[in-house]
Design an enzyme around this catalytic site. Structure first.
Site, PDB file in Angstrom:
ATOM      1  N   PRO A 131      47.111  37.843  22.729  1.00 49.84           N
ATOM      2  CA  PRO A 131      47.250  38.347  24.094  1.00 49.84           C
ATOM      3  C   PRO A 131      48.349  39.399  24.238  1.00 49.84           C
ATOM      4  CG  PRO A 131      48.351  36.240  23.885  1.00 49.84           C
ATOM      5  CD  PRO A 131      47.691  36.501  22.563  1.00 49.84           C
ATOM      6  N   GLY A 132      48.090  40.414  24.989  1.00 54.02           N
ATOM      7  CA  GLY A 132      49.115  41.411  25.331  1.00 54.02           C
ATOM      8  C   GLY A 132      49.308  41.395  26.839  1.00 54.02           C
ATOM      9  N   ARG A 133      48.299  41.932  27.523  1.00 55.35           N
ATOM     10  CA  ARG A 133      48.389  42.110  28.980  1.00 55.35           C
ATOM     11  C   ARG A 133      48.708  40.806  29.719  1.00 55.35           C
ATOM     12  NH1 ARG A 133      45.503  46.130  31.541  1.00 55.35           N
ATOM     13  NH2 ARG A 133      44.135  46.181  29.721  1.00 55.35           N
TER      14      ARG A 133
ATOM     15  N   ARG B 120      47.848  54.675  33.273  1.00 53.72           N
ATOM     16  CA  ARG B 120      46.592  53.940  33.406  1.00 53.72           C
ATOM     17  C   ARG B 120      45.666  54.477  34.516  1.00 53.72           C
ATOM     18  NH1 ARG B 120      45.988  49.178  34.437  1.00 53.72           N
ATOM     19  NH2 ARG B 120      44.458  48.780  32.816  1.00 53.72           N
TER      20      ARG B 120
ATOM     21  N   TYR C  13      42.214  55.708  32.887  1.00 51.38           N
ATOM     22  CA  TYR C  13      41.089  54.769  33.019  1.00 51.38           C
ATOM     23  C   TYR C  13      40.580  54.611  34.448  1.00 51.38           C
ATOM     24  CZ  TYR C  13      43.683  53.028  28.886  1.00 51.38           C
ATOM     25  OH  TYR C  13      44.368  52.907  27.713  1.00 51.38           O
TER      26      TYR C  13
ATOM     27  N   CYS D 227      52.320  68.549  36.740  1.00 55.62           N
ATOM     28  CA  CYS D 227      51.606  69.748  37.170  1.00 55.62           C
ATOM     29  C   CYS D 227      50.126  69.703  36.814  1.00 55.62           C
ATOM     30  CB  CYS D 227      52.249  70.984  36.560  1.00 55.62           C
ATOM     31  SG  CYS D 227      52.136  70.933  34.780  1.00 55.62           S
ATOM     32  N   GLU D 228      49.462  68.634  37.225  1.00 59.61           N
ATOM     33  CA  GLU D 228      48.010  68.558  37.057  1.00 59.61           C
ATOM     34  C   GLU D 228      47.421  67.913  38.308  1.00 59.61           C
ATOM     35  OE1 GLU D 228      46.308  67.237  33.399  1.00 59.61           O
ATOM     36  OE2 GLU D 228      48.062  67.836  32.216  1.00 59.61           O
TER      37      GLU D 228
ATOM     38  N   TYR E 106      51.146  48.024  29.203  1.00 55.74           N
ATOM     39  CA  TYR E 106      50.635  49.383  29.028  1.00 55.74           C
ATOM     40  C   TYR E 106      51.200  50.343  30.083  1.00 55.74           C
ATOM     41  CZ  TYR E 106      47.543  46.590  26.135  1.00 55.74           C
ATOM     42  OH  TYR E 106      47.058  45.697  25.217  1.00 55.74           O
TER      43      TYR E 106
HETATM   44  N1  LLP Z   1      44.630  42.792  19.568  1.00 60.43           N
HETATM   45  C1  LLP Z   1      44.186  44.008  19.248  1.00 60.43           C
HETATM   46  C2  LLP Z   1      43.703  44.250  17.886  1.00 60.43           C
HETATM   47  C3  LLP Z   1      44.196  45.029  20.206  1.00 60.43           C
HETATM   48  O1  LLP Z   1      43.770  46.245  19.865  1.00 60.43           O
HETATM   49  C4  LLP Z   1      44.665  44.770  21.505  1.00 60.43           C
HETATM   50  C5  LLP Z   1      44.688  45.824  22.515  1.00 60.43           C
HETATM   51  C6  LLP Z   1      45.138  43.475  21.793  1.00 60.43           C
HETATM   52  C7  LLP Z   1      45.090  42.506  20.806  1.00 60.43           C
HETATM   53  C8  LLP Z   1      45.711  43.091  23.128  1.00 60.43           C
HETATM   54  O2  LLP Z   1      44.813  43.231  24.154  1.00 60.43           O
HETATM   55  P1  LLP Z   1      45.196  42.687  25.633  1.00 60.43           P
HETATM   56  O3  LLP Z   1      45.348  41.195  25.539  1.00 60.43           O
HETATM   57  O4  LLP Z   1      46.435  43.340  26.052  1.00 60.43           O
HETATM   58  O5  LLP Z   1      44.035  43.085  26.476  1.00 60.43           O
HETATM   59  N2  LLP Z   1      45.875  50.709  27.262  1.00 60.43           N
HETATM   60  C9  LLP Z   1      44.788  49.888  27.783  1.00 60.43           C
HETATM   61  C10 LLP Z   1      44.583  48.656  26.963  1.00 60.43           C
HETATM   62  C11 LLP Z   1      44.316  48.969  25.506  1.00 60.43           C
HETATM   63  C12 LLP Z   1      44.287  47.757  24.648  1.00 60.43           C
HETATM   64  C13 LLP Z   1      44.217  48.116  23.204  1.00 60.43           C
HETATM   65  N3  LLP Z   1      44.182  46.988  22.339  1.00 60.43           N
HETATM   66  C14 LLP Z   1      45.065  49.586  29.246  1.00 60.43           C
HETATM   67  O6  LLP Z   1      46.103  49.995  29.759  1.00 60.43           O
HETATM   68  O7  LLP Z   1      44.255  48.965  29.913  1.00 60.43           O
END
Ligand code: LLP
Length: 402
Positions: free
Chosen positions: A263-265, A301, A305, A332-333, A361
Site C-alpha cells: 500500500p502507498g496511498r 494530480r 489525471y 504559465c499554462e 503523490y
Molecule cells: N506497488 C507498485 C509496484 C506500484 O507501482 C505502486 C504504485 C504501488 C505498489 C502503490 O500503489 P498505491 O497503493 O499507492 O495505489 N501517481 C498516481 C499513482 C501512481 C501509482 C504508481 N504505482 C496518482 O497520483 O494517483
C-alpha cells in the site's frame, strides 16, 4: 480531514512560506494500524515509498511495522536512511539498468523483474541468486487508465503465456525464484478486482511455481477523494482474501509460504494537507477564477489525471453568492487548474486555502517547473506541535547542479 485551523495555517505560512504540505502523525499512524489490523498478520505490508518519500514519515511507518517497496536506487537510498534493513526492502524494478540491479545485489536487496529480458540481465550478473517475478494476470484496476498497471494494455508484468520461457531463463542462470508479485493499479474502492487478481496469481503459482517463499498482491487500496464517496472497506477486503489464501495454502507444497501487499496511498493520502493562499480573484469572459500559489508543480494530480481534491477556504465558508469558480495556480499554462466548478466565489485575495488528501503523490510528484521552489513539509505531531520535516527549496538549491 482538515486537522488544521486558520490561525495555525496563518502562523505556519508566515514562518515557512506558502504553499506548504502539513501531515498529521496521528492520522498516519492510524492508517498504518488500520491496515495491520485488517490483515491480522496474514498479509505483511510493504509501504510503497513512491507515494511519499519524506524521511520522517518513513521512520514512523517503519516504527509501525511496515517493510517497503522501492523502484529506484534513490528510493532505496532514502529507505536506508530511514532505517529500513535490506531484508525489509523489496525492489520492484521496471526497465532498469545493470548498474541499478547491481546496486540492489550489493546491498542484499531482493529484486523483482517484470520481463524475461530483465531476468536475463539480472542472471548475467547474479547467477545462482534469488529473484522474484512480477506477473500480469490480466486484471487491472485504478482511478484512470494511466495508473492501471495490469491487464491487456500496460507495459507492466510478465504475461503468464510466457511461463515456459521464464522457467527456461531461471534454469539457464540457475536462479532461485523465491516469490512472485503483482500490482493491478492504483485506487480502487471495491475489493472485487483485488480479490479476483489475487486468485488469478495464486492459480498461476499453484500450477507453475512450487516452493515459493512469498506471494505479493501489490497495493492500490483507495481512499475517498470526493464528498460522499464510500471508503474501501479493508476489513471486507481482508475477509474476502483469507479464504482465498486458505484454499491456496491447502493445495500448495510450501505450507510456510507467506503473503504480502504494497500500500502507498491508503497509508499516507489522508494524513496530508496542502495549504496555500489566494493571490488574485478575477473574471475572464464570464468565468470566475480564483488564482492561488498552488501550481501544478506543487500538486500535479489534477492536471495529470483530472483528479479531484477537496479545496476549502480556512476560517470562512467562502461560498459567496453560490457561483462556481475555477481554482488555478501560478504556472504559465492554461491547464494549470487545481479544481473546477467549486462553490468558492467568496474567496478574497490573502485567504488561506487547504487541499485535502494531499499526502500521497503530492510532494513526491512535485517539480521545479517554472523554476518554482518545492514547498516545505511540516508534521503535526501527536502532541499537537508542528515540526519542520523538510525545508523548502531555495533559489540557491535551484542552481546547485549547474
Ligand atoms: N506497488 C507498485 C509496484 C506500484 O507501482 C505502486 C504504485 C504501488 C505498489 C502503490 O500503489 P498505491 O497503493 O499507492 O495505489 N501517481 C498516481 C499513482 C501512481 C501509482 C504508481 N504505482 C496518482 O497520483 O494517483
Amino acid at each position: 480531514m482538515i486537522f488544521l485551523n486558520h490561525d495555525e495555517a496563518a502562523e505556519l505560512t508566515a514562518e515557512y512560506g506558502s504553499p506548504i504540505y502539513v501531515y498529521s502523525e496521528e492520522i498516519l499512524r492510524d492508517r498504518c494500524r488500520a491496515l495491520l489490523e485488517a490483515f491480522q498478520g496474514r498479509v505483511a505490508p510493504s509501504f510503497s515509498i513512491k507515494a511519499n518519500s519524506n524521511l520522517t514519515l518513513l521512520k514512523i511507518i517503519r516504527e509501525e511495522g511496515f517493510g517497503a517497496d522501492a523502484m529506484s536506487p534513490g528510493e532505496i537510498f532514502i529507505l536506508e536512511k530511514a532505517g529500513f534493513q535490506s531484508d525489509e526492502i523489496f525492489y520492484i524494478g521496471n526497465n532498469v539498468s545493470t548498474d541499478e540491479l547491481r546496486y540492489c545485489i550489493d546491498r542484499g536487496i531482493l529484486v523483482s523483474v517484470d520481463s524475461i529480458s530483465q531476468l536475463e540481465k539480472l542472471g548475467r550478473i547474479n547467477r545462482g541468486g534469488r529473484v522474484a517475478i512480477r506477473f500480469n494476470t490480466g486484471i487491472g484496476a485504478g482511478h484512470c487508465d494511466k495508473v492501471v498497471t495490469a491487464g491487456h494494455k500496460t507495459k507492466f508484468g510478465v504475461d503468464p503465456a510466457f511461463c515456459r520461457e521464464v522457467k527456461e531463463a531461471l534454469s539457464r542462470y540457475d536462479m532461485k525464484l523465491v516469490g512472485v508479485n503483482q500490482h493491478i493499479g492504483s485506487l480502487f474502492l471495491s475489493p472485487e478486482p483485488y480479490l479476483r487478481a489475487a486468485e488469478g496469481l495464486l492459480d498461476l503459482v499453484a500450477e507453475n511455481f512450487p516452493g515459493l517463499d512469498f506471494v505479493d498482491f501489490g497495493g492500490g487500496f483507495g481512499v475517498p477523494y470526493r464528498p460522499g464517496e464510500e471508503p474501501l472497506e479493508l476489513a471486507a477486503l481482508a475477509e474476502g482474501l483469507f479464504p482465498i489464501l486458505d484454499a491456496f495454502t491447502a493445495r500448495y507444497d510450501n505450507k510456510y509460504v507467506h503473503f504480502k501487499c504494497e500500500p502507498g496511498r491508503y497509508i499516507c493520502a489522508e494524513c496530508g494537507l496542502l495549504v496555500g493562499k489566494v493571490r488574485a480573484v478575477k473574471e475572464n469572459y464570464g468565468e470566475l477564477y480564483i488564482g492561488t500559489d498552488i501550481g501544478f508543480n506543487v500538486l500535479m494530480r489534477p492536471v495529470l489525471y483530472d483528479s479531484y481534491h477537496e479545496v476549502a477556504l480556512l476560517g470562512k465558508d467562502g461560498a459567496g453568492d453560490g457561483r462556481l469558480a475555477t481554482v488555478v495556480g501560478n504556472i504559465c499554462e492554461s491547464g494549470d487548474i487545481l479544481a473546477k466548478d467549486r462553490a468558492l466565489a467568496g474567496a478574497k485575495e490573502g485567504d488561506l486555502l487547504v487541499v485535502g488528501n494531499a499526502g500521497a503523490y503530492g510532494y513526491s510528484m512535485a517539480s521545479n517547473y517554472n523554476s518554482r521552489l518545492r514547498p516545505a513539509e511540516l508534521l503535526k505531531t501527536r502532541q499537537g506541535d508542528f515540526r519542520l520535516i523538510r525545508a523548502s527549496d531555495t533559489l540557491e538549491s535551484l542552481t546547485q547542479n549547474f
